[in-house]
Scaffold this active site. Structure first.
Site, PDB file in Angstrom:
ATOM      1  N   ASP A  35       0.852  -1.195   0.000  1.00 12.21           N
ATOM      2  CA  ASP A  35       0.000   0.000   0.000  1.00 12.21           C
ATOM      3  C   ASP A  35       0.884   1.241   0.000  1.00 12.21           C
ATOM      4  OD1 ASP A  35      -2.822   1.268   0.721  1.00 12.21           O
ATOM      5  OD2 ASP A  35      -1.321   2.266   1.969  1.00 12.21           O
ATOM      6  N   TYR A  61       3.311   9.763  -0.642  1.00 12.53           N
ATOM      7  CA  TYR A  61       4.464   9.206   0.085  1.00 12.53           C
ATOM      8  C   TYR A  61       5.775   9.371  -0.699  1.00 12.53           C
ATOM      9  CZ  TYR A  61       0.604   6.633   2.432  1.00 12.53           C
ATOM     10  OH  TYR A  61      -0.560   6.276   3.062  1.00 12.53           O
ATOM     11  N   LYS A 116      -2.720   5.824  -4.179  1.00 14.20           N
ATOM     12  CA  LYS A 116      -3.795   6.803  -3.897  1.00 14.20           C
ATOM     13  C   LYS A 116      -3.582   8.114  -4.654  1.00 14.20           C
ATOM     14  CE  LYS A 116      -3.527   4.852   0.733  1.00 14.20           C
ATOM     15  NZ  LYS A 116      -2.089   4.637   0.970  1.00 14.20           N
ATOM     16  N   HIS A 128      -7.427   9.668  -1.796  1.00 15.08           N
ATOM     17  CA  HIS A 128      -6.736   9.616  -0.495  1.00 15.08           C
ATOM     18  C   HIS A 128      -7.570  10.170   0.665  1.00 15.08           C
ATOM     19  CE1 HIS A 128      -2.371   9.338   1.111  1.00 15.08           C
ATOM     20  NE2 HIS A 128      -3.217   9.165   2.103  1.00 15.08           N
ATOM     21  N   ILE A 150      -2.763  -3.342   6.884  1.00 14.86           N
ATOM     22  CA  ILE A 150      -1.523  -2.967   6.186  1.00 14.86           C
ATOM     23  C   ILE A 150      -0.495  -2.299   7.120  1.00 14.86           C
ATOM     24  CG2 ILE A 150      -2.479  -2.812   3.855  1.00 14.86           C
ATOM     25  CD1 ILE A 150      -2.922   0.265   4.438  1.00 14.86           C
TER      26      ILE A 150
HETATM   27  N1  LIG Z   1      -5.025   6.577   3.888  1.00  8.85           N
HETATM   28  C1  LIG Z   1      -4.414   7.261   4.812  1.00  8.85           C
HETATM   29  O1  LIG Z   1      -4.695   8.438   5.069  1.00  8.85           O
HETATM   30  C2  LIG Z   1      -3.325   6.593   5.607  1.00  8.85           C
HETATM   31  C3  LIG Z   1      -2.840   7.193   6.781  1.00  8.85           C
HETATM   32  C4  LIG Z   1      -1.851   6.530   7.500  1.00  8.85           C
HETATM   33  C5  LIG Z   1      -1.372   5.310   7.052  1.00  8.85           C
HETATM   34  N2  LIG Z   1      -1.818   4.764   5.886  1.00  8.85           N
HETATM   35  C6  LIG Z   1      -1.297   3.469   5.374  1.00  8.85           C
HETATM   36  O2  LIG Z   1      -1.307   2.517   6.422  1.00  8.85           O
HETATM   37  C7  LIG Z   1       0.028   2.040   6.645  1.00  8.85           C
HETATM   38  C8  LIG Z   1       0.246   1.689   8.106  1.00  8.85           C
HETATM   39  O3  LIG Z   1      -0.016   2.792   8.949  1.00  8.85           O
HETATM   40  P1  LIG Z   1       1.124   3.679   9.651  1.00  8.85           P
HETATM   41  O4  LIG Z   1       2.342   3.628   8.848  1.00  8.85           O
HETATM   42  O5  LIG Z   1       0.503   5.010   9.895  1.00  8.85           O
HETATM   43  O6  LIG Z   1       1.336   3.049  11.062  1.00  8.85           O
HETATM   44  P2  LIG Z   1       1.347   1.599  11.741  1.00  8.85           P
HETATM   45  O7  LIG Z   1       1.486   0.529  10.743  1.00  8.85           O
HETATM   46  O8  LIG Z   1       0.201   1.591  12.663  1.00  8.85           O
HETATM   47  O9  LIG Z   1       2.665   1.699  12.636  1.00  8.85           O
HETATM   48  C9  LIG Z   1       3.939   1.882  12.083  1.00  8.85           C
HETATM   49  C10 LIG Z   1       4.903   2.172  13.233  1.00  8.85           C
HETATM   50  O10 LIG Z   1       4.988   1.032  14.082  1.00  8.85           O
HETATM   51  C11 LIG Z   1       6.333   0.533  14.116  1.00  8.85           C
HETATM   52  N3  LIG Z   1       6.260  -0.935  14.061  1.00  8.85           N
HETATM   53  C12 LIG Z   1       5.916  -1.706  13.008  1.00  8.85           C
HETATM   54  N4  LIG Z   1       5.911  -3.008  13.324  1.00  8.85           N
HETATM   55  C13 LIG Z   1       6.284  -3.080  14.615  1.00  8.85           C
HETATM   56  C14 LIG Z   1       6.479  -4.161  15.515  1.00  8.85           C
HETATM   57  N5  LIG Z   1       6.296  -5.426  15.138  1.00  8.85           N
HETATM   58  N6  LIG Z   1       6.874  -3.864  16.790  1.00  8.85           N
HETATM   59  C15 LIG Z   1       7.058  -2.579  17.179  1.00  8.85           C
HETATM   60  N7  LIG Z   1       6.878  -1.522  16.370  1.00  8.85           N
HETATM   61  C16 LIG Z   1       6.491  -1.772  15.098  1.00  8.85           C
HETATM   62  C17 LIG Z   1       7.009   1.121  12.884  1.00  8.85           C
HETATM   63  O11 LIG Z   1       8.388   1.330  13.110  1.00  8.85           O
HETATM   64  P3  LIG Z   1       9.550   0.652  12.192  1.00  8.85           P
HETATM   65  O12 LIG Z   1       9.264   1.024  10.759  1.00  8.85           O
HETATM   66  O13 LIG Z   1      10.780   1.256  12.721  1.00  8.85           O
HETATM   67  O14 LIG Z   1       9.446  -0.820  12.414  1.00  8.85           O
HETATM   68  C18 LIG Z   1       6.296   2.463  12.752  1.00  8.85           C
HETATM   69  O15 LIG Z   1       6.862   3.413  13.624  1.00  8.85           O
HETATM   70  C19 LIG Z   1       0.887   3.196   6.145  1.00  8.85           C
HETATM   71  O16 LIG Z   1       2.224   2.819   5.946  1.00  8.85           O
HETATM   72  C20 LIG Z   1       0.145   3.569   4.898  1.00  8.85           C
HETATM   73  O17 LIG Z   1       0.410   2.661   3.857  1.00  8.85           O
HETATM   74  C21 LIG Z   1      -2.821   5.371   5.181  1.00  8.85           C
END
Ligand SMILES: NC(=O)c1ccc[n+]([C@@H]2O[C@H](COP(=O)([O-])OP(=O)(O)OC[C@H]3O[C@@H](n4cnc5c(N)ncnc54)[C@H](OP(=O)(O)O)[C@@H]3O)[C@@H](O)[C@H]2O)c1
Length: 277
Positions: free
Chosen positions: A49, A54, A79, A113, A233
């Site tokens: 995703d 990004y 997106k 988005h 994701i």
């Molecule tokens: N549509 C939208 O508006 C929107 C908004 C936000 C996100 N998204 C999508 O959703 C995806 C996921 O959301 P997100 O990136 O906001 O946050 P998330 O997946 O909830 O959390 C990511 C954070 O958690 C850490 N992490 C990951 N796996 C871990 C584990 N096993 N143990 C401890 N820490 C861990 C990562 O650090 P490290 O990388 O250092 O491991 C990073 O700091 C995004 O990448 C994006 O593709 C979409």
């Protein structure tokens, strides 16, 4: 999992989506996204995703080529950036740019988005998305950060209702009403920030649950979203966490569903356009 676009004449444009994938938001260092995608593809991920916002679609495309994985074995979501969601022609232009950056002939799922800020742009933007679908540039179209009222409005102008609504969803923000509204228009919920961006992983209540289950706190949160039927994701740039997150699918959390549900606290880890007009 199957996604489709319901129309008044029945269903058209059916596509299969893997219910688990790698998110690549906030991978700002050069090469970071490419390495993470390569690690994920190696570990067995089949869905990535990304988003125009990004600035790493090109690294996703490079990873896909370098990994040697066949295009049809990976599901790519990207997106339309909010600042580009201003008209029909702009959607076509930016869809083509994403195809170019991803270096692919088609996008599996293309999302708006967030609700276009100018309400007058919402219908022409969606018409542009529908055109991309009909041209085969994208296999499915959807939205992200749409609230129930945004989805309801779509009934008045959409020829194809969205296949997906990507929203923040995790144990601390479970959104039953928005999930129900999403399902009511025939769309699947895609859970972003399943780890609340890592903000809540030291929550003592979560740690106790993880200890009882013999898994990590992150695995509890990810499996919860998956168990609730959401496409999930999580993002990580670290190969060991990329594998740990995928392994969450093998954890049986059924005995702890009630305890996990009790973590709800309405916590928004990033932005929340779902509540905008
Ligand atoms: N549509 C939208 O508006 C929107 C908004 C936000 C996100 N998204 C999508 O959703 C995806 C996921 O959301 P997100 O990136 O906001 O946050 P998330 O997946 O909830 O959390 C990511 C954070 O958690 C850490 N992490 C990951 N796996 C871990 C584990 N096993 N143990 C401890 N820490 C861990 C990562 O650090 P490290 O990388 O250092 O491991 C990073 O700091 C995004 O990448 C994006 O593709 C979409």
């Amino acid at each position: 999992m199957r996604i489709s676009h319901s129309t008044t004449n029945g269903e058209a444009y059916v596509h299969e989506i893997p219910q688990f994938g790698l998110g690549v938001f906030l991978m700002s260092e050069e090469g970071e996204c490419k390495s993470a995608c390569l690690a994920a593809l190696e570990a067995g991920y089949t869905h990535i995703d990304t988003a125009r916002a990004y600035s790493n679609e090109h690294e996703v495309g490079e990873a896909l080529k370098e990994s040697g994985t066949s295009r049809e074995d990976v599901f790519l979501t990207t997106k339309l950036r909010r600042m580009h969601a201003i008209g029909y022609d702009e959607v076509l232009e930016h869809c083509q740019k994403s195809l170019e950056y991803l270096d692919t002939d088609y996008i599996d799922l293309y999302l708006v988005h967030a609700p276009p800020e100018d309400e007058a742009h919402r219908e022409p933007v969606w018409r542009g998305m529908e055109y991309c679908l009909e041209q085969g540039w994208v296999k499915a179209i959807g939205v992200s950060n749409f609230g129930a009222h945004h989805l309801d409005m779509m009934r008045s102008y959409a020829r194809y209702l969205p296949a997906v609504n990507q929203i923040e969803m995790n144990p601390w923000l479970q959104r039953p009403a928005l999930r129900a509204a999403t399902e009511a228009i025939g769309a699947k919920v895609m859970a972003y920030s399943p780890l609340a961006r890592g903000h809540k992983l030291d929550d003592p209540a979560l740690q106790v649950i993880a200890e009882r289950l013999g898994c990590t706190p992150a695995q509890v949160a990810i499996k919860f979203c998956h168990e609730m039927g959401c496409i999930t994701i999580p993002k990580s740039s670290k190969p060991e966490r990329i594998s740990e997150n995928l392994a969450s699918l093998d954890v049986d959390i059924s005995s702890e569903m009630q305890a996990i549900s009790a973590l709800e606290c309405g916590y928004i880890s990033g932005w929340d356009p779902t509540s905008e007009p």
